[in-house]
Design a protein around this motif. Sequence first.
Motif, mmCIF file in Angstrom:
data_model
loop_
_atom_site.group_PDB
_atom_site.id
_atom_site.type_symbol
_atom_site.label_atom_id
_atom_site.label_comp_id
_atom_site.label_asym_id
_atom_site.label_seq_id
_atom_site.Cartn_x
_atom_site.Cartn_y
_atom_site.Cartn_z
ATOM 1 N N ARG A 270 0.819 -1.217 0.000
ATOM 2 C CA ARG A 270 0.000 0.000 0.000
ATOM 3 C C ARG A 270 0.846 1.259 0.000
ATOM 4 N NH1 ARG A 270 -0.871 3.965 3.009
ATOM 5 N NH2 ARG A 270 0.482 3.134 4.644
ATOM 6 N N SER A 271 1.886 1.275 0.830
ATOM 7 C CA SER A 271 2.675 2.484 1.031
ATOM 8 C C SER A 271 3.749 2.699 -0.032
ATOM 9 C CB SER A 271 3.346 2.434 2.402
ATOM 10 O OG SER A 271 4.277 1.360 2.471
ATOM 11 N N GLY A 272 4.094 1.644 -0.765
ATOM 12 C CA GLY A 272 5.187 1.753 -1.721
ATOM 13 C C GLY A 272 6.553 1.783 -1.062
ATOM 14 N N ALA A 273 6.653 1.328 0.185
ATOM 15 C CA ALA A 273 7.917 1.373 0.926
ATOM 16 C C ALA A 273 9.017 0.622 0.186
ATOM 17 C CB ALA A 273 7.721 0.777 2.319
ATOM 18 N N ASN A 274 10.213 1.197 0.197
ATOM 19 C CA ASN A 274 11.369 0.512 -0.385
ATOM 20 C C ASN A 274 12.419 0.163 0.665
ATOM 21 O OD1 ASN A 274 12.575 3.024 0.076
ATOM 22 N ND2 ASN A 274 12.378 3.664 -2.062
ATOM 23 N N GLU A 275 12.116 0.448 1.927
ATOM 24 C CA GLU A 275 12.970 0.065 3.051
ATOM 25 C C GLU A 275 12.083 -0.380 4.208
ATOM 26 O OE1 GLU A 275 16.473 3.440 2.434
ATOM 27 O OE2 GLU A 275 15.347 3.356 4.301
ATOM 28 N N ALA A 276 12.588 -1.287 5.023
ATOM 29 C CA ALA A 276 11.878 -1.709 6.236
ATOM 30 C C ALA A 276 12.855 -1.715 7.398
ATOM 31 C CB ALA A 276 11.252 -3.085 6.065
ATOM 32 N N ASN A 277 12.472 -1.062 8.487
ATOM 33 C CA ASN A 277 13.288 -0.990 9.691
ATOM 34 C C ASN A 277 12.659 -1.903 10.737
ATOM 35 O OD1 ASN A 277 15.047 -0.246 11.690
ATOM 36 N ND2 ASN A 277 14.158 1.770 12.040
ATOM 37 N N LEU A 278 13.270 -3.070 10.964
ATOM 38 C CA LEU A 278 12.709 -4.088 11.835
ATOM 39 C C LEU A 278 13.622 -4.327 13.028
ATOM 40 C CD1 LEU A 278 11.663 -6.610 9.026
ATOM 41 C CD2 LEU A 278 10.237 -4.852 10.106
ATOM 42 N N LEU A 279 13.221 -5.243 13.883
ATOM 43 C CA LEU A 279 13.992 -5.509 15.094
ATOM 44 C C LEU A 279 13.643 -6.892 15.614
ATOM 45 C CD1 LEU A 279 15.978 -3.848 16.922
ATOM 46 C CD2 LEU A 279 14.013 -3.314 18.359
ATOM 47 N N ALA A 280 14.650 -7.536 16.196
ATOM 48 C CA ALA A 280 14.459 -8.730 17.011
ATOM 49 C C ALA A 280 13.736 -9.842 16.259
ATOM 50 C CB ALA A 280 13.733 -8.344 18.297
ATOM 51 N N LEU A 302 11.445 -4.142 -1.880
ATOM 52 C CA LEU A 302 12.276 -3.657 -0.786
ATOM 53 C C LEU A 302 13.743 -3.665 -1.204
ATOM 54 C CD1 LEU A 302 10.630 -5.368 2.314
ATOM 55 C CD2 LEU A 302 10.511 -2.960 1.665
ATOM 56 N N ASP A 303 14.326 -2.487 -1.241
ATOM 57 C CA ASP A 303 15.741 -2.372 -1.553
ATOM 58 C C ASP A 303 16.589 -2.710 -0.341
ATOM 59 O OD1 ASP A 303 18.006 -1.473 -3.274
ATOM 60 O OD2 ASP A 303 18.192 0.064 -1.712
ATOM 61 N N LYS A 304 16.158 -2.243 0.852
ATOM 62 C CA LYS A 304 16.919 -2.464 2.084
ATOM 63 C C LYS A 304 15.986 -2.924 3.200
ATOM 64 C CE LYS A 304 20.057 1.476 1.210
ATOM 65 N NZ LYS A 304 19.205 2.470 0.552
ATOM 66 N N VAL A 305 16.489 -3.840 3.988
ATOM 67 C CA VAL A 305 15.810 -4.235 5.225
ATOM 68 C C VAL A 305 16.850 -4.204 6.328
ATOM 69 C CG1 VAL A 305 14.647 -6.081 6.485
ATOM 70 C CG2 VAL A 305 14.055 -5.644 4.100
ATOM 71 N N TYR A 306 16.557 -3.483 7.408
ATOM 72 C CA TYR A 306 17.464 -3.388 8.549
ATOM 73 C C TYR A 306 16.897 -4.238 9.681
ATOM 74 C CZ TYR A 306 17.799 1.006 5.930
ATOM 75 O OH TYR A 306 17.853 1.944 4.943
ATOM 76 N N GLY A 307 17.759 -4.972 10.337
ATOM 77 C CA GLY A 307 17.310 -5.773 11.468
ATOM 78 C C GLY A 307 18.439 -6.024 12.432
ATOM 79 N N VAL A 324 15.024 -8.935 -1.653
ATOM 80 C CA VAL A 324 15.636 -7.780 -0.993
ATOM 81 C C VAL A 324 17.087 -7.651 -1.463
ATOM 82 C CG1 VAL A 324 16.393 -6.859 1.232
ATOM 83 C CG2 VAL A 324 14.136 -7.920 1.010
ATOM 84 N N ARG A 325 17.479 -6.466 -1.892
ATOM 85 C CA ARG A 325 18.834 -6.290 -2.411
ATOM 86 C C ARG A 325 19.866 -6.120 -1.296
ATOM 87 N NH1 ARG A 325 15.486 -4.723 -6.235
ATOM 88 N NH2 ARG A 325 14.834 -2.787 -5.230
ATOM 89 N N HIS A 326 19.484 -5.439 -0.209
ATOM 90 C CA HIS A 326 20.438 -5.188 0.868
ATOM 91 C C HIS A 326 19.787 -5.561 2.206
ATOM 92 C CE1 HIS A 326 22.978 -2.981 -1.940
ATOM 93 N NE2 HIS A 326 21.902 -2.334 -2.332
ATOM 94 N N ALA A 327 20.253 -6.636 2.812
ATOM 95 C CA ALA A 327 19.822 -7.020 4.158
ATOM 96 C C ALA A 327 20.913 -6.564 5.117
ATOM 97 C CB ALA A 327 19.616 -8.524 4.243
#
Length: 550
Positions: A270-280, A302-307, A324-327
């Motif tokens: 829905r949002s068109g997000a290209n990054e996700a900031n996750l945790l744990a 998703l280009d980047k996912v941070y965790g 995902v291109r960058h984990a």
Amino acid sequence: MTLLPSIQNPQALPGWSAGESDTVNDVVRRAAREFGDKPFLDVLGQVLTFNDIQREACRLANGLATLGVVKGQTVVTILDNNCDAVLMWFALNKLGAISVPVNTAFKGEFLRHQIADANAAVVIAETVYAERVGLIADQLADLRVLVHRGEAPAECLGDKQIIALESLRSGDTRDPDVKVAPGDLTMLIYTGGTTGPSKGCMISHNYACNEARQMIICLGRTRESITWTPLPLFHLNATVTTVLCNLMIGARAVVYPRFSVSGFWPDIERSGANEANLLASMVPLLAGAPDNDAMKRCYGQLDKVYGAPFPPELQQRWRERFGVRHAVGGAGFGLTECAIVTLLPFGDPYKPNCAGKRCDSFDIRVVDDNDVELPYGTPGELIVRPLKPHVMFEGYWNRPADTLKVMRNMWFHTGDIGMIDEEGFFFFLDRKKDYMRRGGENISSYEMEKTFAAHPQIEDVAVHAVFSELSEDEVKVTAVLRPGSSVTEEQLCRWAIDRVPYYAVPRYIEFRTEVPRSPVGRILKYELRDEGVTAATWDRVKANVTFDKR
């Protein structure tokens, strides 16, 4: 024996510098001027532009001023992830006031302690949390005004003034333009209270801005970033590393109300997000969830996912399964008192399980128990001091003695065990503090034990961590019952549901005749942690005890 560069060649380390100074208020004003009517904040489709953020924050600030909120005053907020939670932080800062965002899971003593410790005269809360405040209002001597978001709370608050948040949206959109310096406080963020009552870390404007700048470097954010996060706005992670960071560069921030495996991919789409900031545990839970149509349509979006943590095998799973291109899992290491003390610029060479390298904001060393620096590859305690003004916390709120206690030899002692290798990579290994962490939240064993000790049938209790298959801790209560007690493990668990945050509800409970203690009477929690789940341990999951997670 190979010594660290600081021992071999002190000139190899950066020295003290003036650095870059900024305030949250100036970031908001600049963003409105530079990015105007571009979309900035998106919460379930409610979108605010950069101009909206400036205007609506000013409206709220002018409304708050009518309540007598002034520079230097603390104001507690207990708000869900929504646009008002973001606007309220900016509004309070415009008055020079200090935002104190409190965990929305808190109730009872957990909630009372932080409101009272912050000396808050004004509390702003969702209706359901306002009702929790009402239950302890007679124990809050400083509290005079409760502002509710939503319907008026049913709970009576005695002589406290109760007003609706909507009534604070002033028609006056002028910027209050209160003089605020980079070293002034923007917020108090309370620690997990792992070795005693939780303490308010005093966070300056420049601390928040410097951390946001660090995130731009190590996460590779650009103006084209659309960063999605479900992390709570009462933590620095979402507030600074998503909202403030993206505000600085004209990028979009998508804030989701609460993490949900089933809701993740539909809102990414829905949002068109290209990054996700996750945790744990979010990272492995999503990696192991069944396929759904939204996930398939979002393949490669998703280009980047941070965790954090984000081990190499899970990174590979995200790349293969979701495109995902960058984990990103080793972007940096930080803590509330010191922000990000090691980082790795986006795209730089990376070692598995590392947590970045030294940065130009902090001097870090790994030392032994006598504060003597250790050689490469040798585990020890991480100590920190700033290399620029106002990039570290300003101390613990109203607790100068506690502040001095962690500043032995004028270095902040983190209580974290790590090592630095010959290439300068830092590796986090363990924590010295007796703490637990679950669902991305620090849990105070002290406050948990205080809660369980109040149960009339418990004589002695230890609350400690045991291993979890989801990469964080599970909470276990080891208790000694009073003679003649009839309470069962399930009854004790259900009792706790009404008294502790949802993420702290113990999974495991075990009744014993005694808990192990040292000769001076301290509970030997390391023994309990090592024993873990025994044949006598009751398991909430196996007993199918469920509860409302809010």
